[in-house]
Design a protein around this motif. Structure first.
Motif, PDB file in Angstrom:
ATOM      1  N   MET A   1       0.824  -1.212   0.000  1.00 43.72           N
ATOM      2  CA  MET A   1       0.000   0.000   0.000  1.00 43.72           C
ATOM      3  C   MET A   1       0.860   1.265   0.000  1.00 43.72           C
ATOM      4  O   MET A   1       0.604   2.206  -0.744  1.00 43.72           O
ATOM      5  CB  MET A   1      -0.909   0.002   1.227  1.00 43.72           C
ATOM      6  CG  MET A   1      -1.720   1.263   1.421  1.00 43.72           C
ATOM      7  SD  MET A   1      -2.648   1.240   2.963  1.00 43.72           S
ATOM      8  CE  MET A   1      -1.326   1.189   4.183  1.00 43.72           C
ATOM      9  N   ASP A  32      -7.788   2.160   4.617  1.00 43.19           N
ATOM     10  CA  ASP A  32      -6.466   2.259   5.203  1.00 43.19           C
ATOM     11  C   ASP A  32      -6.149   3.744   5.341  1.00 43.19           C
ATOM     12  O   ASP A  32      -6.623   4.576   4.556  1.00 43.19           O
ATOM     13  CB  ASP A  32      -5.414   1.601   4.296  1.00 43.19           C
ATOM     14  CG  ASP A  32      -5.526   0.089   4.295  1.00 43.19           C
ATOM     15  OD1 ASP A  32      -5.543  -0.503   5.400  1.00 43.19           O
ATOM     16  OD2 ASP A  32      -5.587  -0.501   3.199  1.00 43.19           O
ATOM     17  N   LYS A  47     -10.651   0.510   1.115  1.00 43.46           N
ATOM     18  CA  LYS A  47     -10.518  -0.932   0.930  1.00 43.46           C
ATOM     19  C   LYS A  47     -11.677  -1.469   0.092  1.00 43.46           C
ATOM     20  O   LYS A  47     -11.565  -2.520  -0.554  1.00 43.46           O
ATOM     21  CB  LYS A  47     -10.537  -1.650   2.279  1.00 43.46           C
ATOM     22  CG  LYS A  47      -9.429  -1.286   3.246  1.00 43.46           C
ATOM     23  CD  LYS A  47      -9.625  -2.051   4.571  1.00 43.46           C
ATOM     24  CE  LYS A  47      -8.601  -1.687   5.603  1.00 43.46           C
ATOM     25  NZ  LYS A  47      -8.800  -2.430   6.878  1.00 43.46           N
TER      26      LYS A  47
END
Length: 346
Positions: A1, A32, A47
């Motif tokens: 990420m 996130d 997400k």
């Protein structure tokens, strides 16, 4: 990420591309969060879409939530939007990082109620200007339908017969209310105002930091979500069990904050509390079923797979879901609802 976010910021030649990226603790099933060190900004990276929207529409919806809430003064400032891309299939929002602490209940309930009231007190835009936020012709019927759709997961969730029966009985009560013509006034609401979604600043004011599900509906749903047992015990950092007196005090604080606008809403406090509980408990059944599925390959729509979150968060959510779907907890909530009906109903 982190690498995907860095690549995207670099590709856009974004002014903050050189910031150190610091992942924040995984506390939510929908996003996130990454701190852009030294900037005062956070990246909110979806997400999934809890509302089942495609990636572009989901990001636009969330952007609009932040923009519409801003005049109330109790939400983070929106600084930018990173459109969905190969690096970030669901895109990201760049928002102000709020300095503060988790809410402490019951002491911060007044601040939470005022923050929610700041949304509810905003002028209602003309109908043509409410899009893309949800603005159903009949928000109560729409909520009934949403609850009914989630309730279809009760069988797969294997809840106890007495729990299924209690939920069905409350659904029938809500349906009877839907069948009547009366409706409360609609306002901008958060629809996700549980205490874990607030940060309390040094001056004692509360900031609602999660705004992805705002809609034009009924403030009583927000008041319920801020004070229901299934909300106040959801988040580890703000966990508390409220007394009946503390719950009533929160409702009365909202009535005072809203002034004359609160008048006709009072008779809806208890029915909408029951509706919000139904939404929450049927969501628990839905999550129990869908969290078992594998993570979807698409960047669009809902995806409740446990694969999308860290193991510690999934374990916590699973424990809360098991607890809330248990017969003693359902009985507790319904007892509290009956008591509040006697006290709060005009």
């Amino acid at each position: 990420m982190l690498e995907q976010l860095r690549r995207e910021l670099t590709a856009l030649a974004h002014p903050l591309a050189g910031c150190a990226l610091q992942p924040m603790s995984d506390k939510g099933l929908a996003h996130d969060h990454v701190r852009l060190a030294g900037s005062g900004w956070l990246a909110r990276i979806p997400k999934q879409s809890q509302m089942g929207l495609a990636a572009v529409r989901n990001l636009d919806y969330q952007r609009t939530c932040f923009e519409r809430a801003a005049p109330g003064g109790h939400s983070p400032a929106l600084h930018g939007v990173l459109a969905p891309s190969a690096n970030l299939p669901r895109g990201a929002l760049l928002v102000a990082e709020i300095e503060g602490r988790a809410a402490r209940l019951p002491g911060d309930l007044g601040a939470i109620v005022r923050a929610l009231g700041s949304l509810h007190a905003l002028p209602l835009p003309p109908r043509a200007k409410r899009s893309p936020l949800q603005d159903e012709r009949d928000p109560l019927k729409s909520l009934c339908d949403e609850i009914a759709a989630q309730a279809r997961f009760l069988a797969g969730a294997k809840v106890a017969p007495e729990v299924a029966g209690a939920i069905e009985s409350q659904q029938q009560r809500l349906q009877a209310l839907c069948d009547q013509a009366a409706r409360p006034r609609r306002h901008l609401i958060a629809f996700d105002g549980h205490p874990g979604n607030f940060i309390v600043r040094a001056d004692g004011s509360a900031v609602l930091v999660d705004l992805e599900k705002c809609r034009y509906s009924y403030p009583g749903l927000d008041l319920a979500h801020a004070t229901l047992y299934t909300s106040t015990t959801w988040d580890v950092d703000s966990h508390a069990v409220l007394s009946e007196g503390e719950i009533m005090a929160a409702y009365r604080a909202w009535d005072r904050f809203m002034g004359a606008a609160a008048g006709e809403a009072a008779r809806w406090h208890v029915p909408l509390r029951g509706a919000m509980w139904l939404w929450s408990i049927t969501w628990c059944a839905k999550w129990r079923v869908l969290s078992r599925e594998r993570e979807g390959p698409s960047g669009d729509g809902e995806d409740w797979s446990a694969d999308r979150s860290e193991a510690a968060l999934v374990t916590h959510v699973r424990g809360r879901v098991e607890h809330y779907l248990s017969a003693p907890v359902v009985a507790r909530v319904l007892h509290e609802l009956a008591m509040l009906e006697r006290v709060l109903s005009p």
